[in-house]
Design a protein around this motif. Structure first.
Motif, PDB file in Angstrom:
ATOM      1  N   LYS A  51       0.837  -1.187   0.000  1.00  0.00           N
ATOM      2  CA  LYS A  51       0.000   0.000   0.000  1.00  0.00           C
ATOM      3  C   LYS A  51       0.880   1.247   0.000  1.00  0.00           C
ATOM      4  O   LYS A  51       1.900   1.290   0.672  1.00  0.00           O
ATOM      5  N   LYS A  54       0.774   6.797   3.360  1.00  0.00           N
ATOM      6  CA  LYS A  54      -0.013   8.004   3.485  1.00  0.00           C
ATOM      7  C   LYS A  54       0.728   9.018   4.357  1.00  0.00           C
ATOM      8  O   LYS A  54       1.690   8.689   5.042  1.00  0.00           O
ATOM      9  N   TYR A  55       0.271  10.235   4.302  1.00  0.00           N
ATOM     10  CA  TYR A  55       0.760  11.326   5.147  1.00  0.00           C
ATOM     11  C   TYR A  55       2.245  11.613   4.918  1.00  0.00           C
ATOM     12  O   TYR A  55       2.953  12.016   5.842  1.00  0.00           O
ATOM     13  N   GLN A 103      -3.600  16.545   6.935  1.00  0.00           N
ATOM     14  CA  GLN A 103      -3.029  15.245   7.271  1.00  0.00           C
ATOM     15  C   GLN A 103      -2.753  15.125   8.761  1.00  0.00           C
ATOM     16  O   GLN A 103      -2.949  14.047   9.350  1.00  0.00           O
ATOM     17  N   THR A 111      -1.458   4.696  13.244  1.00  0.00           N
ATOM     18  CA  THR A 111      -0.573   5.071  12.136  1.00  0.00           C
ATOM     19  C   THR A 111       0.556   5.944  12.633  1.00  0.00           C
ATOM     20  O   THR A 111       1.714   5.787  12.217  1.00  0.00           O
TER      21      THR A 111
END
Length: 202
Positions: A51, A54-55, A103, A111
């Protein structure tokens, strides 16, 4: 079996191999001949799809806030992440764009913990001694454990210690320790107290 069947020198040897396949796998004889002539290809293991992270844009800001707050854990960092970033941005220490702000507000605590775990903290790890089960000291000290689910700063734990050397008479000092269970902020305030000897009526 396919390799043996393809290298068999006679029809008798091939027939014996077919008999073995039928006996071991319970195949129909014609299907066994078909499989030995056309082996089923082995399935390739499915590739795990990685994946995308993110961020990514907010990671430098998260690390800067983490360092400014003296490397706290994710449980303590998460509630004050955005507010501390805004404070650093107001002093020119951090460029806070709308994307980074979004974010920081959206990142979850698990996370955040995974991101922090990849960074190296200069603080030495504290190791606390673990008393042996059933020790005399542990059996004499009452300990009460309770669960708390606070996620906003302001929930305090207060501890009062008397420094009187074993006697409550005369002048001595108190130490009041206040700990914010979310941020870990812990000021200590000493105060002087005087106790008088008890008087007994005749």
């Amino acid at each position: 079996m396919h390799q043996r069947y393809s290298q068999a020198a006679s029809q008798t040897e091939k027939s014996q191999i077919i008999d073995e396949v039928v006996k071991m796998l319970g195949y129909n004889r014609k299907y066994a001949i078909y499989v030995l002539n056309n082996p089923i290809p082995a399935k390739k293991p499915a590739k795990k799809r990685s994946k995308p992270l993110k961020y990514l844009e907010a990671l430098p800001a998260i690390q800067l806030v983490w360092e400014a707050l003296d490397y706290p854990c994710a449980e303590r960092l998460h509630p004050v992440l955005l507010s501390t970033a805004e404070l650093l941005a107001s002093h020119g220490e951090l460029l806070l764009t709308p994307q980074i702000r979004e974010q920081l507000a959206r990142i979850s605590r698990p996370t955040l913990a995974r991101r922090i775990a990849k960074w190296r903290s200069p603080k030495p790890k504290r190791t606390l001694p673990h008393p042996k089960p059933g020790s005399r000291l542990r059996s004499k000290v009452p300990i009460e454990c309770y669960a708390w689910n606070e996620n906003r700063p302001g929930a305090l734990e207060v501890d009062l210690v008397e420094h009187h050397g074993g006697s409550s008479l005369g002048h001595f000092a108190y130490t009041i320790t206040v700990v914010d269970v979310v941020t870990g902020y812990s000021p200590a305030e000493p105060s002087l107290a005087a106790a008088r000897p008890p008087s007994f009526a005749s």
